[in-house]
Motif scaffolding. Structure first.
Motif, PDB file in Angstrom:
ATOM      1  N   ASN A   1       0.825  -1.216   0.000  1.00 49.84           N
ATOM      2  CA  ASN A   1       0.000   0.000   0.000  1.00 49.84           C
ATOM      3  C   ASN A   1       0.858   1.265   0.000  1.00 49.84           C
ATOM      4  OD1 ASN A   1      -2.336  -1.532   0.025  1.00 49.84           O
ATOM      5  ND2 ASN A   1      -2.617  -1.392   2.238  1.00 49.84           N
ATOM      6  N   ALA A   2       2.006   1.219   0.684  1.00 50.02           N
ATOM      7  CA  ALA A   2       2.909   2.374   0.700  1.00 50.02           C
ATOM      8  C   ALA A   2       3.546   2.572  -0.660  1.00 50.02           C
ATOM      9  CB  ALA A   2       3.982   2.188   1.763  1.00 50.02           C
ATOM     10  N   GLU A   3       4.017   1.484  -1.274  1.00 46.92           N
ATOM     11  CA  GLU A   3       4.685   1.602  -2.581  1.00 46.92           C
ATOM     12  C   GLU A   3       3.746   2.099  -3.675  1.00 46.92           C
ATOM     13  OE1 GLU A   3       7.290  -1.312  -4.155  1.00 46.92           O
ATOM     14  OE2 GLU A   3       8.167  -1.845  -2.217  1.00 46.92           O
ATOM     15  N   LEU A   4       2.454   1.876  -3.494  1.00 44.45           N
ATOM     16  CA  LEU A   4       1.499   2.394  -4.477  1.00 44.45           C
ATOM     17  C   LEU A   4       1.461   3.918  -4.484  1.00 44.45           C
ATOM     18  CD1 LEU A   4      -1.561  -0.030  -4.103  1.00 44.45           C
ATOM     19  CD2 LEU A   4       0.183  -0.009  -5.889  1.00 44.45           C
ATOM     20  N   GLN A   5       1.987   4.526  -3.427  1.00 44.31           N
ATOM     21  CA  GLN A   5       2.054   5.992  -3.343  1.00 44.31           C
ATOM     22  C   GLN A   5       3.402   6.459  -3.909  1.00 44.31           C
ATOM     23  OE1 GLN A   5       1.381   6.903   0.800  1.00 44.31           O
ATOM     24  NE2 GLN A   5      -0.571   5.843   0.849  1.00 44.31           N
TER      25      GLN A   5
ATOM     26  N   ARG B   1       6.658   4.958  -2.425  1.00 46.15           N
ATOM     27  CA  ARG B   1       7.103   5.321  -1.073  1.00 46.15           C
ATOM     28  C   ARG B   1       7.585   4.099  -0.308  1.00 46.15           C
ATOM     29  NH1 ARG B   1       4.835   5.729   4.039  1.00 46.15           N
ATOM     30  NH2 ARG B   1       2.679   5.265   3.396  1.00 46.15           N
ATOM     31  N   ILE B   2       8.730   4.238   0.352  1.00 42.63           N
ATOM     32  CA  ILE B   2       9.282   3.169   1.177  1.00 42.63           C
ATOM     33  C   ILE B   2       8.716   3.292   2.587  1.00 42.63           C
ATOM     34  CG2 ILE B   2      11.386   2.125   2.110  1.00 42.63           C
ATOM     35  CD1 ILE B   2      11.034   1.932  -0.956  1.00 42.63           C
ATOM     36  N   GLY B   3       8.251   2.181   3.145  1.00 40.06           N
ATOM     37  CA  GLY B   3       7.675   2.193   4.487  1.00 40.06           C
ATOM     38  C   GLY B   3       6.390   1.406   4.511  1.00 40.06           C
ATOM     39  N   VAL B   4       5.464   1.811   5.352  1.00 39.50           N
ATOM     40  CA  VAL B   4       4.180   1.120   5.442  1.00 39.50           C
ATOM     41  C   VAL B   4       3.043   2.127   5.387  1.00 39.50           C
ATOM     42  CG1 VAL B   4       5.090  -0.813   6.784  1.00 39.50           C
ATOM     43  CG2 VAL B   4       4.127   1.155   7.983  1.00 39.50           C
ATOM     44  N   GLU B   5       1.957   1.701   4.791  1.00 42.62           N
ATOM     45  CA  GLU B   5       0.688   2.421   4.861  1.00 42.62           C
ATOM     46  C   GLU B   5      -0.215   1.544   5.722  1.00 42.62           C
ATOM     47  OE1 GLU B   5      -2.200   5.265   4.502  1.00 42.62           O
ATOM     48  OE2 GLU B   5      -0.098   5.407   3.917  1.00 42.62           O
ATOM     49  N   PRO B   6      -0.387   1.886   7.009  1.00 41.99           N
ATOM     50  CA  PRO B   6      -0.996   0.944   7.954  1.00 41.99           C
ATOM     51  C   PRO B   6      -2.431   0.565   7.607  1.00 41.99           C
ATOM     52  CG  PRO B   6       0.102   2.731   9.118  1.00 41.99           C
ATOM     53  CD  PRO B   6       0.040   3.122   7.670  1.00 41.99           C
ATOM     54  N   LEU B   7      -2.711  -0.707   7.754  1.00 45.00           N
ATOM     55  CA  LEU B   7      -4.091  -1.178   7.759  1.00 45.00           C
ATOM     56  C   LEU B   7      -4.744  -0.685   9.038  1.00 45.00           C
ATOM     57  CD1 LEU B   7      -3.129  -4.785   6.713  1.00 45.00           C
ATOM     58  CD2 LEU B   7      -4.583  -3.294   5.328  1.00 45.00           C
TER      59      LEU B   7
ATOM     60  N   ALA C   1      16.086  -5.779  -1.664  1.00 39.13           N
ATOM     61  CA  ALA C   1      15.165  -4.851  -2.327  1.00 39.13           C
ATOM     62  C   ALA C   1      13.789  -5.479  -2.429  1.00 39.13           C
ATOM     63  CB  ALA C   1      15.685  -4.500  -3.716  1.00 39.13           C
ATOM     64  N   LEU C   2      12.805  -4.616  -2.632  1.00 36.20           N
ATOM     65  CA  LEU C   2      11.457  -5.035  -2.959  1.00 36.20           C
ATOM     66  C   LEU C   2      10.935  -4.120  -4.054  1.00 36.20           C
ATOM     67  CD1 LEU C   2       9.642  -5.736   0.460  1.00 36.20           C
ATOM     68  CD2 LEU C   2       9.944  -7.354  -1.415  1.00 36.20           C
ATOM     69  N   ASN C   3      10.012  -4.659  -4.837  1.00 34.44           N
ATOM     70  CA  ASN C   3       9.382  -3.876  -5.907  1.00 34.44           C
ATOM     71  C   ASN C   3       7.895  -4.212  -5.926  1.00 34.44           C
ATOM     72  OD1 ASN C   3       9.071  -2.208  -8.169  1.00 34.44           O
ATOM     73  ND2 ASN C   3       9.485  -3.892  -9.581  1.00 34.44           N
ATOM     74  N   LEU C   4       7.262  -4.077  -4.755  1.00 35.10           N
ATOM     75  CA  LEU C   4       5.871  -4.508  -4.604  1.00 35.10           C
ATOM     76  C   LEU C   4       4.915  -3.733  -5.488  1.00 35.10           C
ATOM     77  CD1 LEU C   4       5.713  -4.989  -0.718  1.00 35.10           C
ATOM     78  CD2 LEU C   4       6.138  -6.717  -2.472  1.00 35.10           C
TER      79      LEU C   4
END
Length: 463
Positions: free
Chosen positions: A45-49, A52-58, A319-322
Motif C-alpha cells: 500500500n505504501a509503494e502504491l504511493q 514510497r518506502i515504508g508502510v501504509e498501515p491497515l 530490495a522489494l518492488n511490490l
C-alpha cells in the motif's frame, strides 16, 4: 489528518474501555494470514504511493494491542485449518482434519456455543463456504472436515442466529433431506445476496445469507475479480451487525473469516493475497464503526489459524518492488479464465504477438514492467507448448486449477516484485493478533492459539 484522528480515537476510547465487560465481541480470522501477509500488504500500500518506502498501515494493524500467536496442532507442528479453527473455537488442541472434536472424537464446546448459553446472539460468517473448516469449527462437531453434508446439518443444531458465506458445498446426500429443507424447518430464512437480505431481514427470526442463485457456492469472488452486485465480506459484516442487534439487544458474538487470503497463498499469488488482506480490513472497518458507538462494551480481536505459503518479502537482492503487483488485474483464477476465453475466441489460433499484447494488458508486461530475456523466454516456451503444440498441462494448487500461462505469468510478476514462497501449503510460522476495546489487554503477550477463545470468554463473561 484522518490517520491522526484514528490514532487519537484508539487511545482515548481504549482507555475508556479498560476494565469493562465485552457485550459485543467481534472475532476476525484471516485464514492463512501470517505476519508477512500483513506486513507485505502495508508495504505494498505504501509503494502504491509513488513508490514510497515504508508502510501504509491497515486499520486493524493500528489497534493498540498487538502480539504473536503459535499455531501447532495436537498431532503436528504444522496445523491445518480444521485443527487451527478448532483451537480458536474451543481453546483445545486436536488432530489435523477434526472439526471441534477431540482426539477421542468427542465434541468440544466452542466459544460461540458458550456465548449462546450466556444469552448472546451469535453469528458465524466467512468469505468461503459456510461449511468450510474454519467457520464449521464454531458450530459443528465432526471427525473429518470433508464431511460437508454432516457439517451443514449441524448448523441448525447449534441454533445460532446468523450465518453467512458463499454457500454450501454438498447440499444433498443420497436418501437424506436437502440441507435447505432442514434449514427451513428449523426456522431459518435463506437470503441470496445483499439486496435479498435487506428485503427479508426484518421478518426473519434466524438468517442464512449466501450468494445469489447460480454463483459459486464455494466462496465469494476474490476482491480483485469482484463485479458489481457481488456479495462482499464488508456487506456480510454489516448485515450480521444489523441482524444480531435487532429486537432486544442482548449483545452478540460474531466470528468473521477472511477465508480467501489462504486460497491466494496456496496459489502463491502475492497481488491477490495483499488485496484480500486489505478486503478483510474493509470488513473490520465496519466493526470498528460499531465499536466507536459502543466503545466501553465492544471487543474486536483479529488473528489467524495459521500461515500459508511461507511468503518471503525479499528474494536476496536487498530490495522489494511490490508496486509492480498493481499491474496484475486479476487473481490467478481470474487470469486463467481470461486466457481460456481468449483461447476459445481465437479458436486456439493465437499468435505470439497477440499473447504479448494480452499479457501487457492483464499483467503490465512490456508496457509497464520490463521483462528480462530469460523471463520472456519462459513465456515464449510456455506459449509454444500450450498454444502452438496445444499441450495444456493445468497448474494445480489446493483451491485452484489454472492455465499454465496464467500460472507462469503470476510467477514472473512475483519475481519482479521480489516476493518469494517456500511452499504451496501451510507453515508453522507465528501469526499476529490485534485487539481493541473491552478486555483487549488480555491479548497483549505472545500466546498459543488455544488461549484466544479462553480470553475472549473472560473478557465477555461467558461461563
Amino acid at each position: 489528518m484522518k490517520k491522526l484522528i484514528y490514532l487519537l480515537c484508539f487511545v482515548l476510547i481504549s482507555v475508556a474501555a479498560n476494565g469493562q465487560q465485552a457485550k459485543y465481541v467481534f472475532f476476525f480470522i484471516g485464514d492463512g494470514m501470517g505476519v508477512n501477509q500483513v506486513n507485505g500488504t502495508e508495504m505494498y500500500n505504501a509503494e502504491l504511493q509513488n513508490g514510497r518506502i515504508g508502510v501504509e498501515p491497515l486499520l486493524f494493524a493500528q489497534f493498540p494491542v498487538a502480539s504473536l500467536v503459535t499455531t501447532f496442532s495436537a498431532t503436528n507442528s504444522v496445523t491445518d485449518s480444521a485443527a487451527g479453527g478448532t483451537a480458536l473455537a474451543t481453546g483445545q488442541k486436536t488432530y489435523n482434519g477434526a472439526i471441534s472434536v477431540g482426539e477421542d472424537k468427542q465434541p468440544m464446546e466452542t466459544i460461540a456455543e458458550k456465548a449462546k448459553k450466556a444469552g448472546k446472539k451469535v453469528g458465524v460468517a466467512t468469505s468461503v463456504s459456510v461449511d468450510h473448516a474454519t467457520p464449521a469449527s464454531f458450530y459443528a462437531h465432526q471427525p473429518d472436515r470433508n464431511m460437508y453434508y454432516e457439517i451443514a446439518m449441524d448448523l441448525p443444531k447449534a441454533g445460532f442466529d446468523f450465518y453467512a458465506g458463499g454457500g454450501f458445498l454438498k447440499p444433498e446426500k443420497k436418501d437424506a433431506p436437502n440441507i435447505f429443507t432442514t434449514f427451513s424447518e428449523a426456522g431459518y430464512t435463506v437470503a441470496r445476496g445483499y439486496e435479498d437480505y435487506k428485503a427479508k431481514a426484518k421478518e426473519a427470526d434466524k438468517m442464512i445469507l449466501i450468494q445469489k442463485e447460480g454463483a459459486d457456492p464455494s466462496c465469494l469472488p476474490y476482491a480483485t475479480d469482484r463485479k458489481e452486485g457481488d456479495l462482499t465480506l464488508a456487506q456480510i459484516t454489516e448485515s450480521a451487525i444489523d441482524f444480531l442487534t435487532k429486537g432486544k439487544d442482548k449483545g452478540f458474538f460474531l466470528m468473521v473469516e477472511g477465508g480467501k487470503i489462504d486460497w491466494a497463498c496456496h496459489s502463491n499469488d502475492a497481488a491477490t493475497v495483499f488485496r484480500e488482506v486489505k478486503d478483510m480490513d474493509e470488513a473490520i472497518k465496519v466493526a470498528y464503526d460499531f465499536y466507536q458507538k459502543h466503545p466501553k462494551e465492544t471487543l474486536i480481536v483479529i488473528s489467524a489459524d495459521h500461515e500459508t505459503g511461507g511468503i518471503v518479502l525479499g528474494t536476496g537482492k536487498y530490495a522489494l518492488n511490490l508496486k509492480a503487483l498493481q499491474y496484475q488485474k486479476h487473481s490467478i483464477d481470474g487470469l486463467s479464465k481470461r486466457i481460456s476465453e481468449f483461447r476459445k475466441a481465437k479458436d486456439n489460433k493465437v499468435t505470439w504477438e497477440e499473447m504479448k499484447e494480452f499479457l501487457g494488458e492483464e499483467m503490465g508486461f512490456w508496457k509497464e514492467l520490463p521483462i528480462s530475456w530469460k523471463q520472456e523466454r519462459k513465456l515464449r516456451d510456455e506459449f509454444e507448448e500450450s498454444f502452438v503444440k496445444n499441450k495444456v498441462v493445468f497448474a494445480e494448487s489446493m483451491y485452484s486449477k489454472s492455465e499454465p500461462m496464467a500460472s507462469l505469468a503470476k510467477d514472473i510478476i512475483d519475481e519482479i516484485a521480489m516476493v518469494g514462497w517456500t511452499s504451496g501449503g501451510h507453515s508453522a510460522g507465528f501469526v499476529p493478533i490485534f485487539a481493541i476495546g473491552a478486555g483487549s489487554k488480555l491479548f497483549g503477550e505472545k500466546i498459543d492459539n488455544t488461549e484466544i477463545p479462553k480470553r475472549i470468554a473472560k473478557a465477555a463473561g461467558y461461563k
